[in-house]
Design a protein around this motif. Sequence first.
Motif, mmCIF file in Angstrom:
data_model
loop_
_atom_site.group_PDB
_atom_site.id
_atom_site.type_symbol
_atom_site.label_atom_id
_atom_site.label_comp_id
_atom_site.label_asym_id
_atom_site.label_seq_id
_atom_site.Cartn_x
_atom_site.Cartn_y
_atom_site.Cartn_z
ATOM 1 N N ASP A 350 0.837 -1.192 0.000
ATOM 2 C CA ASP A 350 0.000 0.000 0.000
ATOM 3 C C ASP A 350 0.879 1.251 0.000
ATOM 4 O O ASP A 350 1.788 1.351 -0.807
ATOM 5 C CB ASP A 350 -1.013 -0.056 1.149
ATOM 6 N N ALA A 351 0.645 2.170 0.946
ATOM 7 C CA ALA A 351 1.363 3.446 0.839
ATOM 8 C C ALA A 351 2.782 3.403 1.387
ATOM 9 O O ALA A 351 3.546 4.342 1.184
ATOM 10 C CB ALA A 351 0.561 4.532 1.560
ATOM 11 N N TRP A 352 3.162 2.334 2.097
ATOM 12 C CA TRP A 352 4.378 2.408 2.904
ATOM 13 C C TRP A 352 5.473 1.437 2.474
ATOM 14 O O TRP A 352 5.198 0.263 2.153
ATOM 15 C CB TRP A 352 4.016 2.176 4.373
ATOM 16 N N LEU A 353 6.707 1.926 2.509
ATOM 17 C CA LEU A 353 7.862 1.091 2.210
ATOM 18 C C LEU A 353 8.094 0.109 3.353
ATOM 19 O O LEU A 353 7.823 0.412 4.516
ATOM 20 C CB LEU A 353 9.117 1.959 2.037
ATOM 21 N N PHE A 354 8.628 -1.048 3.001
ATOM 22 C CA PHE A 354 9.025 -2.040 4.005
ATOM 23 C C PHE A 354 10.322 -1.591 4.692
ATOM 24 O O PHE A 354 11.073 -0.790 4.137
ATOM 25 C CB PHE A 354 9.332 -3.385 3.337
ATOM 26 N N PRO A 355 10.640 -2.194 5.844
ATOM 27 C CA PRO A 355 11.979 -1.976 6.419
ATOM 28 C C PRO A 355 13.063 -2.529 5.482
ATOM 29 O O PRO A 355 14.132 -1.936 5.333
ATOM 30 C CB PRO A 355 11.944 -2.760 7.727
ATOM 31 N N LYS A 356 12.765 -3.685 4.871
ATOM 32 C CA LYS A 356 13.667 -4.276 3.887
ATOM 33 C C LYS A 356 12.836 -4.968 2.817
ATOM 34 O O LYS A 356 11.739 -5.448 3.103
ATOM 35 C CB LYS A 356 14.562 -5.331 4.553
ATOM 36 N N GLY A 357 13.393 -5.033 1.603
ATOM 37 C CA GLY A 357 12.640 -5.620 0.496
ATOM 38 C C GLY A 357 12.440 -7.122 0.644
ATOM 39 O O GLY A 357 13.083 -7.788 1.467
ATOM 40 N N GLN A 358 11.527 -7.633 -0.172
ATOM 41 C CA GLN A 358 11.192 -9.052 -0.135
ATOM 42 C C GLN A 358 11.392 -9.604 -1.551
ATOM 43 O O GLN A 358 10.733 -9.167 -2.493
ATOM 44 C CB GLN A 358 9.719 -9.197 0.281
ATOM 45 N N SER A 359 12.310 -10.551 -1.680
ATOM 46 C CA SER A 359 12.552 -11.141 -2.993
ATOM 47 C C SER A 359 11.428 -12.129 -3.301
ATOM 48 O O SER A 359 11.067 -12.949 -2.456
ATOM 49 C CB SER A 359 13.901 -11.857 -2.982
ATOM 50 N N MET A 360 10.872 -12.057 -4.484
ATOM 51 C CA MET A 360 9.728 -12.922 -4.789
ATOM 52 C C MET A 360 9.562 -13.075 -6.293
ATOM 53 O O MET A 360 10.139 -12.335 -7.085
ATOM 54 C CB MET A 360 8.448 -12.372 -4.133
ATOM 55 N N GLN A 361 8.749 -14.054 -6.672
ATOM 56 C CA GLN A 361 8.457 -14.289 -8.089
ATOM 57 C C GLN A 361 7.067 -13.795 -8.469
ATOM 58 O O GLN A 361 6.785 -13.618 -9.649
ATOM 59 C CB GLN A 361 8.530 -15.790 -8.395
#
Lengths: 595, 446
Positions: A350-361
Amino acid sequence: MKTRRSLLKTSAGVAAGSVFHIGSTAHADSPLKVDSQFDGSVQNVPRWENSLPVPVPVRPLSVRQIPAAYGGKPVGAVFHGVAPEYFTAPAGWNMQSTQFHAMAAKAGESFILPRSMGLKTPIWGYAMARPDGTFGDAISPGPHYRFRTGVPVLVRTTNQLPEEISTHLHGGHWPSHSDGHASFLVLPGESRDYFYPNCLPLRKDGTPDITESPSSMWYHDHAADLTASHVARGMAGTTAGFDDLELGLIKRNVLPGIPGQSDENTIYNNPYDLFLALGDRVFHPTGTIWYDTNNNNGYLGNVETVNGAAYPRFTVEARKYRFRFLGASTARHRRIRLSDNSRMLRIGNDAWLFPKGQSMQAFGISPGKRVDVIIDFSRYQPGTQVFLENILEQTNERGPEGSLEQIGDTEVTGNPAFIHRLLRFDVVAANPAVPNASITAQSELRPHETLPASEVEIRRSFRFERKNGHWAINGQFYDERIANAVPRLGSVEEWTLENSSGGWWHPIHIHLESHQQVRNLTTGALPPYQNSFKQDVTMLGPNSSIVIRMRFRSFLGPFMFHCHNNEHEDVEMMFQFEVAESGSRGPKPVNRFFA
Amino acid sequence: MVCMIQARWLGRALVVLHLCLPSRAVVAAAGGPAATGVQDPGAALMRRQFAESMPDPVLINQRGERLRFFTDLVKGRAVVINFFYADCDRSCPLANGTIRSLRSEFTESFGRSVRFLSITLKAGTDTPEVIARYAKQHAVESAHPDVPDWHFLTGNPDEIRALRWHLGMREKDPAVDGDPAQHAAMLVVGNHATGRWAKLNPLVRPSLVREKAQRIIGWTAAQRYADIRAQVAASAGRRAEPDPAPPVLPPEEPEEAPLPILGRLETPLSGVERGGTPVSTSPLRGKVTVYGRIYTLCPHGSQAVLAAMKRLKDAFGETGEFHLVALSPESTRDTPAFFQSFATLAGAVAEDPWWFVISGKEAVDRFTRSGLGLDPPRPIPAEERLHPDEEEEYDLRLVLVDQQGCIRGRYEVFHPDPFLSQDAAWQIGADTAKLLSQPLPDPNRP
């Protein structure tokens, strides 16, 4: 991986300038089968003829002083006025830097279908004001705004349509008057001054809560009874928010952008960061959008659009891009992947960045949601074509095939049974003058603070259900004069969102602030990574219950919460909460009303 | 086409609009999007499509009358529809209560422009006799001329089911859908002219239902939003706009029907054309002619009227069988010379089959009133005037007169609802084409 490599090898001998497709061709494209609402609809839409519309950011008409376009009418001197908070702004809001905009909701037309089909589509959209106060042509998606946290914005919105409207800027933290409440309208011919202070809510110690600074927002019509038909006609647009933290990430080249350009000026020009609004439509043979106003189950289209163009193509440099995906459909859910199943880095919900990204397919995206994603095209040779694919089948308005967990699965195993391509990326060589962004799954993004159980003041439960051929919450229907919940200003509450309407999906959107998922009561599971921070839409699968916590800061109510399947919302699966100086467990009459 | 009450009421609505909108907005409202003029069929379809494919089964009401659902009951009207059956003791009594109160509240404001339609879910047992008894129990007949009709309707069960599904009253679960006892209590509220439809819940607060229904049923913006405007005004500490008297719209004629004859132009008008040439309208007999009154003090109104005339000139001016006449009474302001420049601005040149005729005030008033059948000028109270010289308000409808001098239509090309004004502009083009036995030019191809 193997397939792709062998493909690349085979293509190596092909003459320069030719293209090679990446991805499985076994299921090149499954048609979108929808419950037939209209037999004669447009079926065969040529692919990849449209180029992707890239929204140009709007510049403010003026800063500090009201623009000439306001015709000498001071802020608040329009029929629907301005939020009282505009006049009582605390010193910290930096009102002297206010940026002034004006736009109109009006009718227009647009080429949504490829021009070769020769069909123009009438739309209802939004038009920017010119400096002399007249308005340009209506576009859909509407003008793209870029907000800076700490810089207030005022948008004078005029309604030139024959029906009432209300503009909700979804994902932000706004005063009640300006929040696009379903009953706080802009009548035809009238204007409302929407005031967006772009302030952060304050922590208990009085410091700004930077964890709450929004990045990816969108605005759309929210008028009671009319939201779904207005959104289907095109009344939606996008807004990006930037604060020091995020601009710093761009300046340090962590997030994609042109350092020294994309982190400066009022519009943060950034060719490597854009919204992709995913929509679906049914078209009458004349090109008109086909929409059944009396089907309140949901609207499913058989033609997919991205940023208001059917099946477009987009030229990308072989580098990292940031795409802010927006679920702009009213009822269609999607699960998105790249045609070669390459990994992507999800950086926000939604509107907010994560603390760290999530690698995904793959990622799921439901109506109203935003998914912030980094795609690295540097892995492809120039000349490569790669497709964005929806691999989630949905044939009726109830919801997609599969469970909440399956849709949220970040890995794709085997060949999906359903593939529908939405967008083609044409990869070209990267501009060597701009270095590739450095972001990885280890990069620190926006910090997060969990709302602990110890702070919860009131627990409430809301059951989303069908009653009397209508959509209801706790057996009741939206009444503009009833505050169904009254949280105390500054308090934390815990809500159980329960879906008991057998077989139906309901994306639940709560205005004002982010909320945090605590637990899925049906499965007992903790939320998956992507749902364990902040969001403003919580997806409820069939017969599921999810517990969320939320803080109610800065602004007194009322604010809406509702199902973001807009058709369900229109037939009253919508409640409101009124943030007040003292909270209440039971419902109360609405105290503040800004018609 | 438009009765007196409405004409008077609309006049007021225009004044209200003038007072509360910046002038630019009025132009936009009158001219429509980009002032493209002729209602774009696609845009009309976008708004009206729901009724385009509406089933049209024959139903029987409590009086034993056989009526087609769309053609006789919905077309050109606002409707409030619900489903019931005679021995229903669950939601029906509540829904009937809501309908009864809406009906009485709408008597004054909407009169017979709105209809209430209750359709049976048990057509097999709810025979016309049962329906008649049911209606009698509910005492729905009234001698009062303005009470909206309330039809209880039965018919072929399969056709009624198809109709119910089209109206969106269908449950996904066939077991629920097929069980009348579990039927939805919703009211389907719609307005065929504006294309706006919604389902309203009769079981919520009655004033909420009424306010929402009014927004759909209302024929004009002022009517739809009277309550909200009053609320806003009250909260802002301002005086509420006066609630104007309601209009009553008769139903539209079916499209296939020939154009009605609304009257006959007996006495010609004599006057002076732009260059000072004396002219009479009598040689126009034998041509299809469109008359319109120009009111140069009302720039928005005149602009809309002239724009509509210009489009007709562009479409039919070269047929040799078509003529336009813009009329105005002589005054110190409206001289032939002034009219000359006015006509040039409107895009009319001397060779065009388009006259700008000035005549004495009495002659013009008589010609527009007894000849064209337009409403007489209405004096504007001093406090409502936007211009000190603006003493009277005129009926600015365009009048279509056929080759025999018969009046075939009057068209509200200047209307507060842009949809309706564009529609009127489109309609006069279609009707003119019909009289000239010509195909209507494609509005998308200039």
